[in-house]
Enzyme design. Structure first.
Site, PDB file in Angstrom:
ATOM      1  N   ILE A  95      37.214  45.270  39.641  1.00 40.72           N
ATOM      2  CA  ILE A  95      36.782  45.610  41.001  1.00 40.72           C
ATOM      3  C   ILE A  95      36.422  44.367  41.805  1.00 40.72           C
ATOM      4  O   ILE A  95      36.290  44.437  43.033  1.00 40.72           O
ATOM      5  CB  ILE A  95      35.593  46.595  40.954  1.00 40.72           C
ATOM      6  CG1 ILE A  95      35.491  47.394  42.267  1.00 40.72           C
ATOM      7  CG2 ILE A  95      34.290  45.860  40.650  1.00 40.72           C
ATOM      8  CD1 ILE A  95      36.630  48.344  42.498  1.00 40.72           C
ATOM      9  N   LEU A 128      51.804  43.909  47.713  1.00 39.55           N
ATOM     10  CA  LEU A 128      52.439  43.030  46.739  1.00 39.55           C
ATOM     11  C   LEU A 128      51.809  41.647  46.718  1.00 39.55           C
ATOM     12  O   LEU A 128      51.652  41.048  45.640  1.00 39.55           O
ATOM     13  CB  LEU A 128      53.941  42.932  47.040  1.00 39.55           C
ATOM     14  CG  LEU A 128      54.785  42.128  46.054  1.00 39.55           C
ATOM     15  CD1 LEU A 128      54.648  42.667  44.635  1.00 39.55           C
ATOM     16  CD2 LEU A 128      56.256  42.133  46.493  1.00 39.55           C
ATOM     17  N   ALA A 149      31.372  60.251  37.933  1.00 38.80           N
ATOM     18  CA  ALA A 149      30.487  60.856  36.930  1.00 38.80           C
ATOM     19  C   ALA A 149      29.287  61.534  37.586  1.00 38.80           C
ATOM     20  O   ALA A 149      28.465  62.121  36.890  1.00 38.80           O
ATOM     21  CB  ALA A 149      30.018  59.798  35.944  1.00 38.80           C
ATOM     22  N   ARG A 165      24.544  59.848  33.373  1.00 38.63           N
ATOM     23  CA  ARG A 165      25.616  58.878  33.167  1.00 38.63           C
ATOM     24  C   ARG A 165      25.105  57.483  32.858  1.00 38.63           C
ATOM     25  O   ARG A 165      25.818  56.667  32.274  1.00 38.63           O
ATOM     26  CB  ARG A 165      26.527  58.824  34.394  1.00 38.63           C
ATOM     27  CG  ARG A 165      25.813  58.351  35.655  1.00 38.63           C
ATOM     28  CD  ARG A 165      26.733  58.299  36.851  1.00 38.63           C
ATOM     29  NE  ARG A 165      26.000  58.017  38.081  1.00 38.63           N
ATOM     30  CZ  ARG A 165      26.566  57.683  39.229  1.00 38.63           C
ATOM     31  NH1 ARG A 165      27.878  57.601  39.305  1.00 38.63           N
ATOM     32  NH2 ARG A 165      25.840  57.459  40.295  1.00 38.63           N
ATOM     33  N   ARG A 170      44.757  37.554  36.148  1.00 37.47           N
ATOM     34  CA  ARG A 170      44.476  38.452  35.019  1.00 37.47           C
ATOM     35  C   ARG A 170      45.583  38.501  33.977  1.00 37.47           C
ATOM     36  O   ARG A 170      45.337  38.969  32.861  1.00 37.47           O
ATOM     37  CB  ARG A 170      44.187  39.859  35.551  1.00 37.47           C
ATOM     38  CG  ARG A 170      43.013  39.912  36.519  1.00 37.47           C
ATOM     39  CD  ARG A 170      41.753  39.303  35.934  1.00 37.47           C
ATOM     40  NE  ARG A 170      40.603  39.485  36.827  1.00 37.47           N
ATOM     41  CZ  ARG A 170      39.368  39.086  36.553  1.00 37.47           C
ATOM     42  NH1 ARG A 170      39.120  38.473  35.408  1.00 37.47           N
ATOM     43  NH2 ARG A 170      38.383  39.286  37.414  1.00 37.47           N
TER      44      ARG A 170
END
Length: 326
Positions: free
Chosen positions: A127, A233, A139, A216, A243
């Site tokens: 994120i 893109l 959740a 949670r 990554r």
């Protein structure tokens, strides 16, 4: 039928994935539908729609939708009305020029939407790439599944002594077994407590149960979550450059490598340029270039004479050293 009551089906070319009966029906119905369109489509990516690519032990990546292709990048760069009549080699030459000179806007004309199932700790890393649209499984409203990421022994390593963000040698023997046992036991215990706090369906009529948004907090970070992630893109390539790099944490790198395979099927020419000029390339600072020019002119240059720090010098020399065969 799986132990949790979910049915499993296998999509073509993938491992078996846990899906509820309603999920299975929805996906099969979506795969059966075809809609005529005048927009650009990519047959290799169309074949991947609604098929999950397995990642880690319970995760996956699947393509939900996309817009554009290599021709859309070229069209935007030339600001042409149609898809053009130039040779494919000329189009690829333009794409490589755009990538080489960091003209990123044409690549922003292509977008892709992915459905990803991933451990929470991987999601928290992911994120940080804020140039995307994200909607995560909540959740607060739904109960999380009893699924946890447990590393394979080949990915269970000690802390690196030289890199605060990295791993060192693999754990072995009793220590490895103990760590794996603790990971499993803690995840199961916390989930059991989570279920008890929720008291879903009034399992214990004497208790009201804790709100989902509070219960949670007790889940471990290796619990699996899911989200829809949409990006263009250009920003996808930025994500992959960081990554899918060998220095990235293994778990998020596994997802990046799956997405890189998707990108190769979607925009092969753009991906070839990206892998050549970004992933397979090295960047040298002005001081590094000055030292390299002196070396190429035959002047003996060492770290002390180069104007580079020891770390910069080591990084430059590592980039210039041929990879070890095999």
């Amino acid at each position: 039928m799986a132990p949790d009551g979910h049915r499993t089906i296998a999509q073509p070319g993938t491992a078996v994935m846990p899906l509820s009966d309603s999920d299975r029906t929805e996906i099969e119905a979506a795969r059966a539908e075809t809609t005529p369109t005048r927009r650009a489509t990519v047959p290799t990516l169309e074949a991947m729609l609604f098929s999950a690519i397995p990642v880690l032990d319970h995760g996956f990546v699947r393509v939900v939708d996309y817009m554009g292709d290599d021709a859309a990048v070229v069209q935007a760069a030339r600001v042409s009305y149609g898809r053009g009549t130039r040779k494919v080699s000329e189009d690829e030459g333009l794409i490589r020029y755009l990538m080489r000179h960091r003209h990123s806007t044409p690549f922003e004309m292509c977008e892709i939407k992915l459905h990803v199932k991933l451990p929470i700790f991987v999601a928290r890393q992911w994120i940080r790439h804020r140039t995307a649209n994200v909607n995560e499984y909540s959740a607060r409203y739904s109960v999380m599944d009893r699924e946890f990421y447990i590393p394979s022994p080949a990915n269970l390593a000690a802390q690196s002594a030289s890199n605060r963000q990295g791993r060192g040698d693999l754990l072995e023997g009793d220590e490895a077994s103990e760590v794996l046992a603790m990971l499993r036991a803690d995840a199961e215990r916390n989930y059991n407590h989570y279920e008890r706090m929720l008291n879903e369906g009034g399992a214990d009529p004497s208790r009201r149960g804790l709100a989902r948004e509070l219960a949670r907090m007790n889940l471990t970070l290796n619990t699996y979550t899911q989200w829809y992630w949409k990006t263009d893109l250009h920003n996808l390539f930025h994500f992959l450059s960081l990554r899918a790099d060998p220095h990235a944490q293994y778990e998020i790198r596994a997802y990046a490598e799956a997405i890189l395979d998707i990108a190769r099927a979607w925009v092969p020419a753009s991906c070839r340029a990206f892998e050549d000029y970004r992933m397979g390339a090295a960047t040298f600072s002005a001081t590094m270039l000055a030292a390299l020019r002196r070396m190429l002119a035959g002047e003996p240059v060492d770290q002390a004479q180069s104007g580079l720090s020891k770390r910069e010098w080591a990084e430059m020399m590592a980039a210039l050293t041929p990879p070890t065969p095999g």
